[in-house]
Write an enzyme that holds these catalytic residues in place. Structure first.
Site, PDB file in Angstrom:
ATOM      1  N   SER A  37      58.781 -70.659 -73.410  1.00  0.00           N
ATOM      2  CA  SER A  37      58.580 -71.846 -72.854  1.00  0.00           C
ATOM      3  C   SER A  37      57.521 -72.760 -73.215  1.00  0.00           C
ATOM      4  O   SER A  37      57.044 -72.158 -72.396  1.00  0.00           O
ATOM      5  CB  SER A  37      59.986 -72.667 -72.686  1.00  0.00           C
ATOM      6  OG  SER A  37      60.531 -73.962 -72.915  1.00  0.00           O
ATOM      7  N   SER A  38      56.593 -73.448 -74.353  1.00  0.00           N
ATOM      8  CA  SER A  38      55.535 -73.469 -73.905  1.00  0.00           C
ATOM      9  C   SER A  38      54.280 -72.691 -73.660  1.00  0.00           C
ATOM     10  O   SER A  38      53.497 -73.032 -73.363  1.00  0.00           O
ATOM     11  CB  SER A  38      55.451 -74.768 -72.147  1.00  0.00           C
ATOM     12  OG  SER A  38      55.961 -75.864 -72.296  1.00  0.00           O
ATOM     13  N   SER A  60      54.603 -72.239 -80.487  1.00  0.00           N
ATOM     14  CA  SER A  60      55.092 -73.132 -81.859  1.00  0.00           C
ATOM     15  C   SER A  60      53.642 -73.003 -82.601  1.00  0.00           C
ATOM     16  O   SER A  60      53.131 -73.773 -84.087  1.00  0.00           O
ATOM     17  CB  SER A  60      55.711 -74.348 -82.043  1.00  0.00           C
ATOM     18  OG  SER A  60      56.928 -74.215 -81.450  1.00  0.00           O
ATOM     19  N   ASP A  69      63.618 -72.205 -82.860  1.00  0.00           N
ATOM     20  CA  ASP A  69      64.356 -73.890 -82.604  1.00  0.00           C
ATOM     21  C   ASP A  69      64.797 -74.250 -84.418  1.00  0.00           C
ATOM     22  O   ASP A  69      66.129 -75.514 -83.580  1.00  0.00           O
ATOM     23  CB  ASP A  69      63.224 -74.774 -82.649  1.00  0.00           C
ATOM     24  CG  ASP A  69      62.665 -74.624 -81.540  1.00  0.00           C
ATOM     25  OD1 ASP A  69      63.043 -74.203 -80.155  1.00  0.00           O
ATOM     26  OD2 ASP A  69      61.152 -75.290 -80.901  1.00  0.00           O
TER      27      ASP A  69
END
Lengths: 177, 177, 177, 177
Positions: free
Chosen positions: A12-13, A17, A37
Site C-alpha cells: 500500500s502507498s 496506481s 481496488d
C-alpha cells in the site's frame, strides 16, 4: 510474442496506481487497468469490515476471509479471459499471501505472456506518502512494504523511493516491446 | 438452476446504480457489481473524449469508437468467465445499441443463467435526477430514457419513477430464486 | 430584502444534497454550496473517528467532540462573512443538537436574511436510500430522521418521500424572491 | 504571536494537497484545510466550463470570469473570518494572477498572522505527476509551474521535485512556532 498482461505487485502507498496510469499513457495501444481496488469496489458494502470479506485493523493489518478469496479467484479468471479475448491489461495487486498470491495469478493467467513487476518503496517513504494521501489506515504501508515481496519472482523491479511514476512506467514499458 | 448473472439495462440517471447496491444488500450470498462505469474507469484517461474511445457531446449524446467496442467485448467475455468460475454478478449497462448491445451480452454469457431487467424511469424525472447529481452532462438522461429499451427483451421491468431503489431491488431479487 | 442564506436541515439520506444541487441549478445567479460535508472534508483525517472530532457508531449514532464544535462555530462565522461579502449561500446541515444547532447558526448569521428549510423524509424510505448509497453506516438515516427536527422552526418544509429533489428545490426557490 | 493561517501557492500537480494533509497530521492542534478545490466544489455545476465561472482549455490554460472572481473574494473574506473566530487554517491556492492574487489574500487576511509558502516543482516532474494522477487536463502543470510564482513574496519555499510531502510539511511546520 508480446506481453498481454502486466502484473504489478507492491505494498500500500508504494506508488502502483500512479505507475498504472502512466503505463496507460505511454504504452502503445489501449490497456485496461484492473487492480485490486477495482475488485474491492465491486464487492458489496457489507463485505468491507466483515470477517468473510476484507477488514482493515487499526494497526494497518489487512485480513481477508474465505468468501473474499473465492471471489478473488473468480476475478482473476475473468481478467485472464479478457486478455485471451484480446484486451491488454495492467493488474496491480498487493500479494498479501506472497508466493501463494503469485501462484494464483500464474495459474489464472496460464498460457498468456505476463510481465511480472515488483514495485518497491522504502518503508519510511511509503509511510509518509500514506499520510499525504489522508484516506488510508496509518501503518498499512509499513506493514506491507517488505512482506508482499517475500518469495515473489519478478521480471523487473522498480523503486519509487526516488524515481517518479512516469520514469518507472517507462522502464516497465521498455520490457513490453 | 439459479440465476448467475443479473443484467440491468437503463438510461443514464434511471437509477441503476442504486438498485445494484440494494441488490448486493438484499440478495443472499455475495454478488459482484460490474457495471459500465467500472469498465469506463478501467480505460486509459486518453480514451475519454477520444473518437476511438467514448465522447460525451454537449447535448447529452454519447458516442463510442471501434477501440471502445473491441475492449467492451473483451470485458463482457471476462465478466462471463468470472460467473463461470462461480462468482454471481450484477451488471448494469446502457444499451446504446439497443438489441445489438443485448445480443453481445447474450453471446458472451452463453450457457449461463441470466436475468434480464429493464430499468425504466420517466424521462422528465430522470432529467431532474441528473440535475440533482450535478456531475453529468445535462440532456444525457433524456436522450437515453427511451432509446436504450427499443427492441430489448426482458424477464422483468422495474420503474424507478415512483418506486424506491430498494423496492425495485426486492422485485428483482424475487426472480433470482 | 432578498434571501442571502438558505439553511437546509434534515437527517442523513433525507435528500439534502440533491436539493442543494438543484437549487444551484434553478436559482437565479450563483449560489455557493457549503454544507456539513464540506466542513467535515476540511478537518484533518485524524479528527474522523476521534473523540475530539466526529465518530460514527456501528448503530448509526454520530457523536461530535469539543474540538469539532469549536471549529464548527468558527466555520459558521466564516460562512456568515462570505454572505456579508456578497456571496449567496446554501448551507445543508444535520442539526444533531436540534434547537441548539439552529441557535448557533442564527447567531452566526445575525443581520442576514435567512430562509430556514426543513427537509423531511419518511424514516423507512430514508433507510432504503441509505442502502442504495452504499457508503453510509446503516442506521444513521433512521436515527436522525425525526430527532434533528425536534424544536426547530422553519420558514418552509419539504418532504422528499414522494417528491423529487428538483420539485422540492423549486418550492424552496419560490420563497427566495 | 503564532501563525493563524498558512497560505501555500503553487502550480497544478506541484504537490500542494499532499503537503496540506501532512501539515494537518504533524502540526499541533487541529487545522482546517480550505483550498481552491474546496471553493470550486462549492460552485454550481453550471459555473464549471462557463465564461463567468472557470474554464479549462485543451492546452492546460485555466481562465476565470468576473463572477468567479467576485465569489472568490467573498470566499477569502469567509476564510479570514474563520481564522478570526479561532480556527487555524491551511489554504492552498494557485495564484493565476501572481502578485494580484497574493494581494487579494493579504487584504482579506489583514490583521492575521500569515505564513506564506511557495510550493515549487520542476516543470517536467510536475507534468509527469499530472499524467500519474490521470484526472487533470494535460499541460496544466507545465503552464502554471513558473507563472504562479512570478512576483509573489514568501516566508518560505519548498520544492517537491526531490523532497517528499511529509518532509516539506515538517519544514513548514518549523516556521509555525
Amino acid at each position: 510474442m508480446t506481453v498481454q498482461v502486466i502484473v504489478l505487485n507492491g505494498g500500500s502507498s508504494s506508488g502502483k496506481s500512479g505507475i498504472v496510469r502512466c503505463l496507460q499513457a505511454v504504452l502503445p495501444g489501449t490497456w485496461l487497468a484492473l487492480g485490486v481496488d477495482a475488485f474491492v469496489d465491486a464487492l458489496p458494502a457489507k463485505m468491507r469490515g466483515s470477517d468473510e470479506g476484507i477488514t482493515f485493523a487499526a494497526d494497518g493489518g489487512v485480513s481477508v476471509g474465505a468468501e473474499f478469496r473465492a471471489l478473488d479467484a473468480a476475478w482473476a479468471q475473468g481478467v485472464a479471459a479478457m486478455a485471451r479475448a484480446g484486451a491488454r491489461i495492467v493488474v496491480d495487486d498487493v500479494f498479501l499471501g506472497g508466493p501463494a498470491s503469485q501462484r494464483r495469478w500464474r495459474d489464472a493467467l496460464d498460457g498468456l505472456r505476463v510481465l511480472w513487476v515488483g514495485v518497491r518503496c522504502d518503508e519510511a517513504v511509503a509511510a509518509g506518502r500514506e499520510i499525504a494521501r489522508g484516506d488510508r489506515v496509518p501503518g498499512t504501508a509499513a506493514a506491507q512494504a517488505h512482506a508482499v515481496h517475500e518469495g515473489v519472482v519478478y521480471d523487473l523491479e522498480v523503486d519509487t523511493t526516488r524515481t517518479e511514476s512516469l520514469v518507472c512506467a517507462r522502464a516497465v514499458a521498455a520490457h513490453v516491446g
